[in-house]
Design an enzyme around this catalytic site. Structure first.
Site, mmCIF file in Angstrom:
data_model
loop_
_atom_site.group_PDB
_atom_site.id
_atom_site.type_symbol
_atom_site.label_atom_id
_atom_site.label_comp_id
_atom_site.label_asym_id
_atom_site.label_seq_id
_atom_site.Cartn_x
_atom_site.Cartn_y
_atom_site.Cartn_z
ATOM 1 N N CYS A 111 -9.944 -3.396 1.445
ATOM 2 C CA CYS A 111 -11.617 -3.342 0.493
ATOM 3 C C CYS A 111 -11.882 -2.423 0.730
ATOM 4 O O CYS A 111 -11.068 -1.700 1.292
ATOM 5 C CB CYS A 111 -12.490 -4.392 0.452
ATOM 6 S SG CYS A 111 -11.627 -6.297 1.487
ATOM 7 N N ARG A 122 -8.844 -0.029 -3.993
ATOM 8 C CA ARG A 122 -8.612 -0.374 -2.649
ATOM 9 C C ARG A 122 -8.604 -1.332 -3.102
ATOM 10 O O ARG A 122 -7.835 -2.062 -1.726
ATOM 11 C CB ARG A 122 -9.634 -0.179 -1.686
ATOM 12 C CG ARG A 122 -9.831 1.040 -1.463
ATOM 13 C CD ARG A 122 -11.078 1.439 -0.844
ATOM 14 N NE ARG A 122 -11.150 1.023 0.734
ATOM 15 C CZ ARG A 122 -10.449 2.058 1.672
ATOM 16 N NH1 ARG A 122 -9.650 2.790 1.655
ATOM 17 N NH2 ARG A 122 -9.704 1.170 2.751
ATOM 18 N N TRP A 138 -9.831 -7.408 -2.147
ATOM 19 C CA TRP A 138 -8.321 -7.041 -3.073
ATOM 20 C C TRP A 138 -8.065 -9.020 -1.729
ATOM 21 O O TRP A 138 -7.508 -7.945 -0.584
ATOM 22 C CB TRP A 138 -7.142 -6.177 -2.449
ATOM 23 C CG TRP A 138 -5.511 -6.493 -2.859
ATOM 24 C CD1 TRP A 138 -5.120 -7.216 -3.722
ATOM 25 C CD2 TRP A 138 -4.667 -6.876 -1.842
ATOM 26 N NE1 TRP A 138 -3.584 -7.115 -4.509
ATOM 27 C CE2 TRP A 138 -3.708 -6.786 -2.459
ATOM 28 C CE3 TRP A 138 -4.718 -6.498 -0.651
ATOM 29 C CZ2 TRP A 138 -2.334 -6.660 -2.585
ATOM 30 C CZ3 TRP A 138 -3.338 -6.582 0.217
ATOM 31 C CH2 TRP A 138 -2.574 -6.788 -0.940
ATOM 32 N N ASN A 173 -14.316 -4.573 5.546
ATOM 33 C CA ASN A 173 -13.022 -4.721 5.123
ATOM 34 C C ASN A 173 -12.661 -4.158 6.816
ATOM 35 O O ASN A 173 -12.390 -3.852 7.571
ATOM 36 C CB ASN A 173 -12.537 -2.876 4.666
ATOM 37 C CG ASN A 173 -11.625 -2.408 4.172
ATOM 38 O OD1 ASN A 173 -10.520 -2.841 4.569
ATOM 39 N ND2 ASN A 173 -11.275 -1.112 5.025
ATOM 40 N N GLY A 174 -11.786 -5.460 6.705
ATOM 41 C CA GLY A 174 -10.597 -5.524 8.411
ATOM 42 C C GLY A 174 -10.201 -7.103 8.335
ATOM 43 O O GLY A 174 -9.894 -7.504 7.279
ATOM 44 N N GLU A 211 13.408 6.056 -4.933
ATOM 45 C CA GLU A 211 12.280 5.890 -5.143
ATOM 46 C C GLU A 211 11.777 5.979 -6.717
ATOM 47 O O GLU A 211 10.854 5.814 -7.212
ATOM 48 C CB GLU A 211 11.316 7.620 -4.903
ATOM 49 C CG GLU A 211 10.130 8.250 -5.261
ATOM 50 C CD GLU A 211 9.193 7.161 -5.198
ATOM 51 O OE1 GLU A 211 9.272 6.143 -4.045
ATOM 52 O OE2 GLU A 211 7.512 7.357 -5.066
ATOM 53 N N LYS A 233 9.637 2.632 -8.789
ATOM 54 C CA LYS A 233 8.414 3.847 -9.100
ATOM 55 C C LYS A 233 8.137 2.814 -10.912
ATOM 56 O O LYS A 233 7.321 1.841 -11.558
ATOM 57 C CB LYS A 233 8.182 4.835 -9.749
ATOM 58 C CG LYS A 233 7.541 6.121 -9.143
ATOM 59 C CD LYS A 233 5.898 6.074 -8.321
ATOM 60 C CE LYS A 233 6.003 5.456 -7.224
ATOM 61 N NZ LYS A 233 6.199 5.033 -6.025
ATOM 62 N N GLU A 280 7.579 -1.214 -10.145
ATOM 63 C CA GLU A 280 5.527 -1.837 -9.397
ATOM 64 C C GLU A 280 4.813 -1.313 -10.067
ATOM 65 O O GLU A 280 3.955 -2.029 -10.293
ATOM 66 C CB GLU A 280 5.830 -0.883 -8.232
ATOM 67 C CG GLU A 280 5.482 0.461 -8.930
ATOM 68 C CD GLU A 280 4.634 1.436 -7.013
ATOM 69 O OE1 GLU A 280 4.323 0.686 -6.384
ATOM 70 O OE2 GLU A 280 5.196 2.778 -7.143
ATOM 71 N N HIS A 295 31.317 -2.626 -4.225
ATOM 72 C CA HIS A 295 31.156 -3.716 -3.317
ATOM 73 C C HIS A 295 30.199 -4.879 -3.851
ATOM 74 O O HIS A 295 30.000 -5.303 -2.983
ATOM 75 C CB HIS A 295 30.862 -2.566 -1.959
ATOM 76 C CG HIS A 295 31.726 -1.996 -2.052
ATOM 77 N ND1 HIS A 295 32.964 -1.931 -1.573
ATOM 78 C CD2 HIS A 295 31.750 -0.623 -1.349
ATOM 79 C CE1 HIS A 295 33.413 -0.388 -1.016
ATOM 80 N NE2 HIS A 295 32.484 0.193 -1.432
ATOM 81 N N LYS A 297 -3.392 -0.461 -2.581
ATOM 82 C CA LYS A 297 -3.248 1.356 -2.594
ATOM 83 C C LYS A 297 -3.263 1.671 -1.068
ATOM 84 O O LYS A 297 -2.172 1.767 -0.592
ATOM 85 C CB LYS A 297 -4.532 2.222 -2.720
ATOM 86 C CG LYS A 297 -3.706 3.504 -2.312
ATOM 87 C CD LYS A 297 -2.855 4.406 -3.655
ATOM 88 C CE LYS A 297 -3.136 5.709 -2.943
ATOM 89 N NZ LYS A 297 -1.712 6.590 -3.868
HETATM 90 C C1 F6R Z 1 4.132 2.973 -3.749
HETATM 91 C C2 F6R Z 1 3.211 2.586 -2.620
HETATM 92 C C3 F6R Z 1 3.588 2.119 -1.600
HETATM 93 C C4 F6R Z 1 3.843 3.239 -0.739
HETATM 94 C C5 F6R Z 1 3.474 2.226 0.935
HETATM 95 C C6 F6R Z 1 3.019 2.904 2.111
HETATM 96 O O1 F6R Z 1 4.379 4.192 -5.328
HETATM 97 O O2 F6R Z 1 2.235 3.894 -2.810
HETATM 98 O O3 F6R Z 1 5.491 1.795 -1.518
HETATM 99 O O4 F6R Z 1 3.879 4.064 -0.118
HETATM 100 O O5 F6R Z 1 2.667 1.197 1.002
HETATM 101 O O6 F6R Z 1 1.858 3.811 2.106
HETATM 102 P P1 F6R Z 1 1.496 4.466 2.930
HETATM 103 O O7 F6R Z 1 1.906 5.743 2.851
HETATM 104 O O8 F6R Z 1 0.027 4.864 2.082
HETATM 105 O O9 F6R Z 1 1.885 4.486 4.096
#
Ligand code: F6R
Length: 602
Positions: A6, A30, A77, A103-104, A475, A479, A482, A498, A597
């Site tokens: 949050c 967040r 969240w 938050n926690g 990657e 992208k 997600e 395989h 995030k």
């Molecule tokens: C994908 C993404 C997530 C983060 C993952 C780790 O676009 O953003 O896969 O890379 O949650 O987050 P951090 O780098 O903050 O540890």
């Protein structure tokens, strides 16, 4: 159990409710499933909260009820349990004179809740947070002033908490507590503020103090008193933030994600300026037994770096997903774990770090967040210079992670005599070309938008490469999946035969990362395999590679560059591709469903 990722915000200033809502909007990345605000007016707590996003909440708000100069707010969240009005913060005590945002995750809340219920406390939500105001109420009933009651409560609570607390007994104060979850204080000409991160404070002040673990602050207008929870004054260390508000906003782009993709040349340029003393301190931690650990995109940076270190240093380092680290690794004595996390708060990565430290490993943190938990837990760290990344999907933080890790690899190579001085100089010069090459690549991305339109209705895609660009392919797939919700898999091209190739039929989309490097010939072989089954081939190639143009249905040309730079250059069109596909599918690329995030829960 209900736990949270949050954003929290509190302030002491004129027009507090408006300021809080403004701050919460900047924290929405967040979490965004419910929102709430509490302010003190006429010596009472006025509380408004609801399920849903902030703009929706503001639309339905009765503003005549919310006025005052002291208040707190929360954007949530939920990971378990329904997001609903009752579970939204702030939470109050029985007397409705204390309001808390948190938050926690509280580990012992069930036990605390039972004890409080036995004493007659009444609970209205199924959150862990709600025990906090009731514990403070207990302390105050026993005669403690607000802050002392908060300290007493905090000592009984196990788990992570960033909390902001207000109470009508001292209506001109705000109490802020940090343990594990981030919290930042700001003081400006018009008031005092507290928030989960710096961008939320920027419209009001640039003078900030990053709270350390197990500290408690009492804020009044024009006064900050900082202490350790265990007792003992701490001198508040404020610093001036160099980010301006514009950097934290969209700068005219329709979404943060695309703005942040276009921020990349600047972010890389800034990261290339990491002082050599920092790199040296980091390089000194590295030996021949190295693990690289991260989650999601940060793991892809680890995977990419493992190829780079193997190739340039002749050291085989092991990339390990943070969520698997504690199961997969046991022999850590004498090793170094490079922990990669843009937020520095990812619970899986912190857990791997704590486990590794406990087994004698040294920790090198790579993060974008100064003052985050990773920086506190590491023996040394390198801070990437992306500035705030608001879009949930990591973009510029990924490229700056790769930049920092490449700089580190070169530095280690030089120090250990595995790279000659001449080679070090020439590769450093190559790195310095990167911002311009990324600009050039971005300049060509209008074509990617057209391809995104063409492929936006696909249901599946493979992203394939060999060597270091396997990480790039993974990657690209992450992208796309997600933010567009298209099923996408990234894996080494040599693995198709395989198993995965059985999925391929006419028009199945295969995106190949095929720059002109040592793997190119074998990648062409893999393209032919897929073509033979009717796959649609979209290749990322080096400019002027006629043979690859010939074998592909569609292609995107990145500028000719040294091998070292291709992972970064090839990532850019994949980011832009995912962004436009999401848009064409009518989705919000900044706020993919079910994601947040900072993932601060295990
Ligand atoms: C994908 C993404 C997530 C983060 C993952 C780790 O676009 O953003 O896969 O890379 O949650 O987050 P951090 O780098 O903050 O540890």
């Amino acid at each position: 159990m209900v736990s949270f990722v949050c954003g929290i915000f509190g302030c002491l200033c004129d027009g507090a409710p408006q300021v809080i809502l403004d701050g919460l909007k900047r924290l929405e990345y967040r979490g965004y499933d419910s929102v709430g605000v509490a302010v003190i007016n006429n010596n009472k707590i006025a509380l408004e909260k609801d399920k849903g996003r902030i703009d929706q909440f503001i639309g339905g708000l009765d503003e005549t009820r919310l006025y005052g100069e002291v208040g707190v707010g929360h954007t949530r969240w939920a990971t378990h349990g329904a997001p609903c009005k009752e579970n939204a913060h702030p939470h109050l005590d029985c007397t409705k004179t204390i309001a808390v945002v948190h938050n926690g995750v509280l580990e012992n809340f069930l036990q605390l809740r039972e004890e409080l219920a036995r004493k007659g406390h009444h609970f209205t939500s199924n959150t862990d947070t709600e025990v906090i105001p009731h514990m403070i109420e207990e302390g105050m009933k026993a005669g403690l002033p607000l802050k002392e009651a908060v300290v007493q409560a905090t000592k009984s609570i196990k788990g992570s908490m960033a909390c902001i607390i207000i109470g009508t007994s001292e209506p001109n104060k705000m109490i802020c507590v940090r343990r594990e979850s981030p919290l930042v204080i700001g003081v400006g000409p018009k008031g005092a503020y507290c928030a989960s991160d710096i961008p939320a404070l920027l419209p009001f002040t640039k003078r900030v103090l990053i709270m350390q673990d197990d500290t408690i602050a009492t804020l009044e207008r024009g006064r900050v008193n900082l202490e350790e929870i265990g007792g003992g004054a701490v001198e508040p260390q404020f610093s001036n933030v160099t980010w301006d508000l514009k950097m934290a906003e969209k700068s005219g782009y329709p979404h943060f994600m695309i703005k942040e993709i276009y921020d990349q040349p600047v972010a890389i340029r800034d990261t290339l300026k990491v002082p050599e003393t920092f790199l040296d301190r980091a390089a000194d931690l590295l030996n021949d037994k190295i693990y690289l650990s991260g989650s999601g995109t940060s793991y892809h940076a680890c995977l990419s770096t493992s190829y780079m270190m193997s190739r340039l240093l002749g050291i085989d380092v092991r990339p390990v997903l943070s969520s698997e680290f504690n199961e997969a690794v046991s022999d850590l004595q004498g090793s170094t774990v490079v922990a990669v996390s843009q937020s520095g708060e990812t619970a899986d990565t912190l857990s791997a770090v704590k486990y590794a430290k406990g087994k004698g490993a040294k920790i090198l943190g790579i993060t974008n967040t100064l003052g985050s938990s990773i920086t506190v837990l590491s023996n040394a760290y390198i801070c990437t210079q992306s500035g705030p990344e608001i879009g949930v999907a990591a973009t510029k933080t990924f490229l700056t992670q790769l930049t920092a890790l490449d700089l580190l690899t070169l530095r280690v190579g030089l120090k250990k005599g595995r790279i000659s001085e001449g080679d070090y100089r020439s590769m450093s010069q190559q790195m310095n070309r990167l911002p311009r090459l990324i600009e050039e690549t971005l300049g060509r991305c209008e074509k990617v938008k057209e391809l995104a339109l063409k492929y936006s209705t696909r249901r599946n895609a493979f992203f394939l490469a060999r060597g270091i660009n396997v990480a790039t392919a993974m990657e690209g797939a992450l992208k796309l999946k997600e933010i567009s919700y298209i099923h996408a898999e990234g894996y080494p091209a040599g693995e198709s035969k395989h198993g995965p190739i059985s999925l391929v039929e006419r028009d199945f989309l295969c995106v190949f990362i095929a720059p002109r490097d040592a793997t190119r010939g074998r990648v062409i072989g893999n393209i032919m395999e897929m073509k033979a089954r009717g796959a649609e081939i979209f290749s990322i190639i080096t400019e002027g590679d006629e043979e690859l143009k010939e074998v592909s249905n569609e292609f995107f040309e990145v500028p000719e560059a040294p091998d070292l730079l291709y992972p970064m250059l090839c990532t850019v069109p994949l980011q832009v591709f995912a962004y436009h596909v999401a848009n064409f599918r009518g989705l919000d690329p900044d706020k993919p469903r079910n994601l947040a995030k900072s993932v601060t829960v295990l």
